[in-house]
Design a protein around this motif. Structure first.
Motif, short mmCIF file in Angstrom:
data_model
loop_
_atom_site.label_atom_id
_atom_site.label_comp_id
_atom_site.label_asym_id
_atom_site.label_seq_id
_atom_site.Cartn_x
_atom_site.Cartn_y
_atom_site.Cartn_z
N LEU A 1 73.47 82.60 83.53
CA LEU A 1 74.88 82.14 83.15
C LEU A 1 75.47 81.22 84.10
N PHE A 2 74.84 81.22 85.48
CA PHE A 2 75.11 80.41 86.23
C PHE A 2 74.61 79.01 86.56
N ASP A 3 75.17 78.04 86.93
CA ASP A 3 74.71 76.75 86.88
C ASP A 3 73.77 76.61 88.26
N GLN A 4 74.38 77.25 89.36
CA GLN A 4 73.83 77.28 90.86
C GLN A 4 74.08 78.59 91.35
N ILE A 5 73.20 79.12 92.23
CA ILE A 5 73.40 80.28 93.07
C ILE A 5 73.25 79.75 94.38
N LEU B 1 71.42 78.68 103.27
CA LEU B 1 71.97 77.52 103.94
C LEU B 1 72.31 77.84 105.50
N LYS B 2 72.05 79.12 106.00
CA LYS B 2 72.25 79.73 107.29
C LYS B 2 73.70 79.14 107.63
N LEU B 3 74.62 79.40 106.87
CA LEU B 3 75.95 79.52 106.80
C LEU B 3 76.78 80.74 106.27
N LEU B 4 77.78 81.27 106.99
CA LEU B 4 78.59 82.27 106.23
C LEU B 4 79.80 81.79 106.02
N LYS B 5 80.28 82.57 104.73
CA LYS B 5 81.81 82.53 104.61
C LYS B 5 82.72 83.18 105.66
N PRO B 6 83.66 82.81 106.22
CA PRO B 6 84.58 81.94 105.91
C PRO B 6 84.39 80.45 106.51
N GLU B 7 82.97 80.34 107.10
CA GLU B 7 82.83 78.85 107.81
C GLU B 7 83.19 77.95 106.68
N PRO B 8 83.99 76.94 106.99
CA PRO B 8 84.42 76.00 106.19
C PRO B 8 83.05 75.11 105.58
N GLN B 9 82.01 75.10 106.67
CA GLN B 9 80.76 74.34 106.01
C GLN B 9 80.15 74.86 104.79
N ILE B 10 80.24 76.34 104.57
CA ILE B 10 79.63 76.85 103.38
C ILE B 10 80.27 76.28 102.09
N TYR B 11 81.68 76.29 102.25
CA TYR B 11 82.58 75.91 101.06
C TYR B 11 82.16 74.27 100.76
N GLU B 12 81.99 73.60 101.85
CA GLU B 12 81.84 72.36 101.71
C GLU B 12 80.33 72.11 100.98
N ALA B 13 79.51 72.68 101.31
CA ALA B 13 78.24 72.64 100.74
C ALA B 13 78.26 73.16 99.47
N CYS B 14 78.89 74.11 99.08
CA CYS B 14 79.12 74.43 97.47
C CYS B 14 79.89 73.64 96.85
N LEU B 15 80.97 72.79 97.37
CA LEU B 15 81.39 71.30 96.62
C LEU B 15 80.64 70.50 96.17
N SER B 16 79.76 70.31 97.43
CA SER B 16 78.50 69.05 97.28
C SER B 16 77.96 69.49 96.23
N ARG B 17 77.41 70.60 96.15
CA ARG B 17 76.28 71.01 95.20
C ARG B 17 76.95 71.01 93.65
N GLY C 1 79.34 68.92 92.95
CA GLY C 1 79.59 67.69 92.58
C GLY C 1 81.06 67.34 92.10
N VAL C 2 82.01 68.14 92.52
CA VAL C 2 83.32 68.06 91.99
C VAL C 2 84.31 68.18 93.26
N PRO C 3 85.33 67.73 93.22
CA PRO C 3 86.50 67.70 94.21
C PRO C 3 87.00 69.13 94.32
N ALA C 4 87.29 69.64 95.50
CA ALA C 4 87.99 71.15 95.47
C ALA C 4 89.01 71.41 94.51
N SER C 5 90.06 70.48 94.32
CA SER C 5 91.13 70.67 93.27
C SER C 5 90.42 70.92 91.94
#
Length: 226
Positions: free
Chosen positions: A141-145, A151-167, A169-173
């Motif tokens: 059901l998911f487009d990406q996991i 990623l060798k990153l953990l929530k709540p580190e901002p880099q993991i959210y940024e990587a997720c947004l990049s994957r 392909g949409v803005p945070a909003s």
């Protein structure tokens, strides 16, 4: 949850205690018994030593050795396999009501992602024994996991959210993020992601429906919940 979003194209789900139920304490007690430890004391150590394991920089053997060192108990390779199995079983009972919401969102044409702090053993269990719930391949059901161990990153580190947004392909909003941790929710909000703290599938359904987003009639899309 922060202010009402204007346009949502993507919904991002945490896995543990959101897609799955909370950790099963029967398995926690069984893991604690191995170390002759009080379950609460064991759980404290289990959580304290967890971050680098979930980051993917500690192996299962290294993680369980660290846990055992707090109780003066060594672990063999065979014992690590048994502990890892109990560990995965403690987490991977899929919540069918959350799954119903996910299926409803999928039918609305939204992009769906998982963003989870998860170790390599969890990843293997998720794609293996825990992949199906009531005959449904929920992974499909998911487009990406997106997992911390990859990623060798953990929530709540901002880099993991940024990587997720990049994957995505949409803005945070354009995203809604759903997590049971208030710390993780606030970290997402700090980057402009609309975030919901998960408490129950029933409340999540109400929260999503109350947004009244164009083309996102969640309530009508969801099958009868358990």
């Amino acid at each position: 949850m922060n202010q009402r979003p204007h346009r949502i194209t993507t919904v991002i789900f945490d896995c543990g205690s959101v897609i799955t139920f909370d950790q099963n304490w029967e398995y926690v007690r069984r893991m604690a018994e191995f170390f002759n430890a009080d379950p609460l004391a064991f759980r404290d150590v289990y959580v304290r030593e967890r971050p680098e394991y979930d980051r993917g920089v500690l192996s299962a053997m290294e993680y369980w050795h660290r846990v055992g060192s707090h109780f003066g108990v060594g672990v063999s390779g065979t014992e690590v396999e048994k502990l890892a199995e109990l560990d995965m079983k403690s987490w991977f009972t899929i919540n069918p009501d959350t799954l119903a919401i996910i299926r409803g969102l999928k039918r609305q044409g939204l992009q769906l992602l998982v963003l989870s702090n998860m170790n390599e053993e969890g990843k293997q269990w998720m794609y293996g024994p825990a992949r199906y719930c009531e005959g449904i391949d929920w992974i499909a059901l998911f487009d990406q996991i997106i997992l911390s161990c990859d990623l060798k990153l953990l929530k709540p580190e901002p880099q993991i959210y940024e990587a997720c947004l990049s994957r995505a392909g949409v803005p945070a909003s354009h995203c809604i993020f759903i997590d049971d941790s208030e710390v993780n929710v606030r970290a997402a909000q700090a980057l402009g992601i609309h975030a919901i703290r998960f408490e129950s599938a029933e409340k999540l359904l109400w929260q999503l429906s109350s947004l009244n987003l164009p083309g996102m009639n969640v309530a009508s899309a969801v099958e009868t919940m358990h």
